[in-house]
Design a protein around this motif. Structure first.
Motif, PDB file in Angstrom:
ATOM      1  N   GLY A 279       1.227  -1.123   0.084  1.00 27.00           N
ATOM      2  CA  GLY A 279       0.379   0.142   0.318  1.00 27.00           C
ATOM      3  C   GLY A 279       1.135   1.045  -0.196  1.00 27.00           C
ATOM      4  O   GLY A 279       1.923   1.437  -0.285  1.00 27.00           O
ATOM      5  N   GLU A 281       0.234   5.761   1.264  1.00 20.10           N
ATOM      6  CA  GLU A 281      -0.287   6.472   2.320  1.00 20.10           C
ATOM      7  C   GLU A 281       0.509   7.881   1.914  1.00 20.10           C
ATOM      8  O   GLU A 281       1.576   7.947   1.794  1.00 20.10           O
ATOM      9  N   TRP A 299      -3.416  16.086  -7.039  1.00 18.13           N
ATOM     10  CA  TRP A 299      -3.383  15.052  -5.968  1.00 18.13           C
ATOM     11  C   TRP A 299      -4.763  14.334  -7.773  1.00 18.13           C
ATOM     12  O   TRP A 299      -4.799  13.072  -7.800  1.00 18.13           O
ATOM     13  N   PHE A 303      -3.018  10.799  -8.777  1.00 22.44           N
ATOM     14  CA  PHE A 303      -4.877   9.714  -8.735  1.00 22.44           C
ATOM     15  C   PHE A 303      -4.770   8.812  -9.687  1.00 22.44           C
ATOM     16  O   PHE A 303      -4.411   7.640  -9.799  1.00 22.44           O
ATOM     17  N   MET A 306      -1.580   6.694 -10.112  1.00 21.69           N
ATOM     18  CA  MET A 306      -1.702   5.963  -8.954  1.00 21.69           C
ATOM     19  C   MET A 306      -2.740   4.289  -9.791  1.00 21.69           C
ATOM     20  O   MET A 306      -2.356   3.386  -9.651  1.00 21.69           O
ATOM     21  N   ARG A 314      -3.581  -0.567  -2.453  1.00 16.91           N
ATOM     22  CA  ARG A 314      -4.301   0.769  -0.923  1.00 16.91           C
ATOM     23  C   ARG A 314      -3.942   1.506  -0.681  1.00 16.91           C
ATOM     24  O   ARG A 314      -2.535   1.309  -0.938  1.00 16.91           O
ATOM     25  N   ILE A 315      -4.118   3.405  -0.864  1.00 15.33           N
ATOM     26  CA  ILE A 315      -4.044   4.308  -1.008  1.00 15.33           C
ATOM     27  C   ILE A 315      -4.574   4.800   0.073  1.00 15.33           C
ATOM     28  O   ILE A 315      -5.949   4.734   0.042  1.00 15.33           O
ATOM     29  N   THR A 316      -3.922   4.929   0.981  1.00 15.97           N
ATOM     30  CA  THR A 316      -4.483   5.808   2.373  1.00 15.97           C
ATOM     31  C   THR A 316      -3.973   7.322   1.967  1.00 15.97           C
ATOM     32  O   THR A 316      -3.001   7.671   2.197  1.00 15.97           O
ATOM     33  N   ALA A 330     -10.266  10.612  -5.904  1.00 18.83           N
ATOM     34  CA  ALA A 330      -9.767   9.463  -5.704  1.00 18.83           C
ATOM     35  C   ALA A 330     -11.073   8.469  -5.681  1.00 18.83           C
ATOM     36  O   ALA A 330     -10.417   7.330  -7.038  1.00 18.83           O
ATOM     37  N   LEU A 335      -9.070   4.356  -7.946  1.00 23.71           N
ATOM     38  CA  LEU A 335      -8.727   4.310  -6.588  1.00 23.71           C
ATOM     39  C   LEU A 335      -9.356   3.237  -4.968  1.00 23.71           C
ATOM     40  O   LEU A 335     -10.302   2.948  -4.934  1.00 23.71           O
ATOM     41  N   ALA A 337      -9.224   3.488  -2.202  1.00 23.41           N
ATOM     42  CA  ALA A 337      -8.385   4.198  -1.103  1.00 23.41           C
ATOM     43  C   ALA A 337      -9.353   4.321   0.219  1.00 23.41           C
ATOM     44  O   ALA A 337     -10.750   3.670   0.096  1.00 23.41           O
TER      45      ALA A 337
END
Length: 649
Positions: A279, A281, A299, A303, A306, A314-316, A330, A335, A337
């Protein structure tokens, strides 16, 4: 004689058993780590491993558990382990290894059991606040083997590395620490060589591999995207003067003009360089270096990259000052997210979600769940307890706290959390090339690595969030093995004393000191008596302030007098446990350091008890007792925060 040699010597005096392990050829991944620990434990007790033996461990079954990480241990009379996956097998095998007995029945202490995780993700987070300290760990593979062995035995399954955090620009951004981006030759980490970058990259990939071998996911957290001083400097002297200058140890060449383009390319290269990460973050707001007017477009582009570079990763997203528009972006770009928020503030409060967010932060999503819990639910919330702002140095372990916290993490269909590792802010505020200090003086060091001192902290956070009904005999037995007759007294004293710091943060703490880089409940007096008496606290709904108490109005809140009594009674209980442990023979170095911490925490509770009664002479005397209790056990220079903003040493 070493502990292993002594165990073999004692085991030789007892009849040993022949053990057969059936089905081990089917094990893979973390299960192999568990099997290795089991065979080592059997051999250390004098048992022999043979294919045809009276005692057999069967590692296959027809109806395995379906829930991830679940397992069943049965005796029918053959010993059978059945698990849903490699992690489940590892947890079962590690449990058995920890309970192997000498004599003809190696399994006499092992009970049939079925276990399944209460919370799916149980994490530890660390910071890279100081370069020399971080590198002393990064490049020590044996350190990570021992560290991850401890986490795996504790059933902690996630490890987050927070790269960059108010440390004068180090790791802002992190990419040039590991590699250069060919299409942006002007972006570089001043003073690093290609050989050092390759060494750093190899070390992080080794760390990831060692974690995976023990069933632990690794999540890098990108905290800073560009260095622009201000809060990113963390109050460190000279931090703002480096802006626009080529400074050794800092990144040069990232500008407003190339920020987005460079970050997109660097992120693509990052996930290729570290293909096994589980992941990633991101810190989202202005403290990451972004200007408010840059955030939306930055962003959106990140995004998009990614989603293409590593689909399904997994995007935090850090919740602080995170607008709905960016969360929506996102999710709309596909994503996977989730949103991460501070459980209380940047300190360790009590194990419940804040009853009321401080008014200056109600609209910033600064901490607590704020207004994130909307329906219909579109994302998960990941709960991070910033205990590193409070439990920086002294021992902490409270099983009831962890049970209550785990239950509260189920809010909003929650299934994940992490806590800061112990010693998380060690060396914060120090020059990045300064050698790390030792927390104890030589006479009191009993460990190879300092994290080993906090074994019970990790044990409780992992085991009780995996299974809140884990029997206390698990740690009672270990305290008795380590400390003999004094063990249970030390354990009970530690459990009682661990309630003190969270209660200070909730009931007796100036809210102005909430940031990790500003407040330290273990070492700060909370200001002058006037500052203390007139300040707003951290939990304004459950605990009455001194200022409100002076009005004489009736209240349903806990009054300062009631809280004072709690501190006084808890201090008495802790000191009684310490006295009983000493009487029972708590003589080892480890026991002496525990006794020291118990007495420091008891005196700290007495200090707050007196302060809440506006009895400053008694408070001063209690503070003297803290100094007396510390004696010569700790090193004289304990750097855990930025001294220019008031941190003690």
């Amino acid at each position: 004689m070493s502990p292993l040699a002594l165990a073999l010597f004692l085991a030789a005096a007892l009849p040993a058993a022949d053990i057969g392990i059936i089905g081990s050829e089917y094990l893979k991944g973390p299960a192999l780590h568990g099997l290795t620990k089991l065979t080592t434990a059997l051999q250390s007790k004098g048992h022999k491993l043979t294919p045809k033996a009276k005692h057999r461990i069967q590692l296959t079954c027809t109806n395995p558990p379906q829930s991830p990480e679940s397992f069943t241990i049965q005796r029918t009379p053959q010993f059978t382990i059945c698990a849903a996956d490699p992690r489940g097998y590892m947890y079962a095998l590690l449990d058995i290894a920890n309970n192997i007995s000498s004599g003809p029945d190696p399994f006499k202490n092992i009970k049939p059991t079925t276990e399944s995780p209460y919370l799916a993700e149980r994490g530890i987070s660390i910071y890279t606040m100081h370069r020399a300290y971080f590198e002393s760990r990064l490049h020590d593979a044996n350190h990570w083997k021992r560290y991850f062995d401890m986490l795996a035995a504790s059933r902690i399954n996630t490890f987050t590395i927070i790269f960059g955090y108010e440390n004068g620009g180090f790791m802002a951004p992190l990419y040039p620490y590991f590699f250069n981006v060919e299409t942006f030759p002007q972006v570089r980490l001043i003073g690093i060589t290609p050989q050092q970058q390759q060494k750093n990259t190899a070390a992080l990939n080794t760390l990831i591999q060692l974690a995976h071998e023990r069933g632990i996911d690794v999540i890098p957290a990108v905290w800073d995207h560009i260095y622009r001083g201000g809060v990113q400097g963390g109050g460190i002297e000279g931090a703002n003067s480096t802006l626009g200058k080529d400074t050794p140890g800092l990144v040069s060449g990232v500008t407003s003009e190339n920020l987005t383009a460079y970050t997109k390319t660097a992120l693509q290269q990052f996930v290729k360089t570290f293909p096994s990460i589980d992941g990633i973050e991101f810190r989202m707001h202005a403290e990451s270096g972004l200007k408010p007017e840059e955030m939306q477009s930055f962003w959106h582009d990140v995004f998009g990259i990614m989603a293409k570079a590593k689909p399904g990763l997994r995007i935090t997203l850090r919740a602080k000052e995170l607008p709905d528009a960016i969360i929506n972006d996102a999710l709309q770009q596909g994503l996977r997210a989730r949103v991460e928020t501070k459980y209380w503030m940047e300190q360790m409060g009590l194990p419940y979600h804040p009853t009321h967010i401080n008014r200056q932060n109600q609209h910033e999503r600064r901490h607590g769940y704020a207004d994130l819990l909307t329906y219909p639910q579109r994302y998960k919330v990941h709960w991070r307890l910033w205990n590193g702002g409070t439990t920086r140095l002294l021992l902490w372990a409270d099983p009831e706290y962890v049970r209550r916290f785990a239950a509260s993490a189920r809010l909003y269909d929650g299934n994940s959390f992490d806590v800061n590792e112990m010693l998380a802010t060690k060396m914060l505020g120090e020059p990045h090339d300064k050698s790390p200090f030792f927390i104890h003086t030589p006479a009191y060091r009993f460990y190879d690595y300092e994290f080993e001192r906090y074994w019970h902290f990790y044990q409780l956070w992992g085991r009780l969030s995996y299974n809140p009904d884990t029997p206390a005999e698990l740690w009672e037995r270990e305290f008795q093995q380590r400390f003999g007759n004094a063990g249970l007294h030390l354990m009970r004293g530690l459990h009682s004393a661990s309630g003190i710091l969270p209660r200070i943060v909730a009931a007796s703490y100036r809210y102005q000191l909430f940031p990790t880089t500003r407040g330290w409940a273990e070492m700060m007096t909370q200001g002058t008596p006037t500052q203390f008496a007139t300040a707003e606290g951290s939990d304004t709904e459950q605990f009455q302030s001194l200022r409100d108490a002076a009005s004489g109005q009736p209240t349903s809140k806990r009054t300062p007098a009631e809280t004072s009594t709690w501190f006084r009674n808890t201090a008495t209980a802790v000191l009684n446990h310490a006295a009983a442990a000493e009487k029972a023979g708590a003589k080892s170095k480890e026991a002496q350091t525990i006794l020291t911490d118990l007495r420091i925490l008891a005196a700290l509770a007495q200090f707050h008890s007196a302060r809440l009664l506006v009895n400053e002479p008694q408070a001063v005397e209690a503070w003297r007792n803290i100094v007396k209790a510390a004696g010569d056990v700790y090193s004289p220079d304990l750097a855990f925060g930025v001294h220019r903003v008031g941190f003690p040493r």
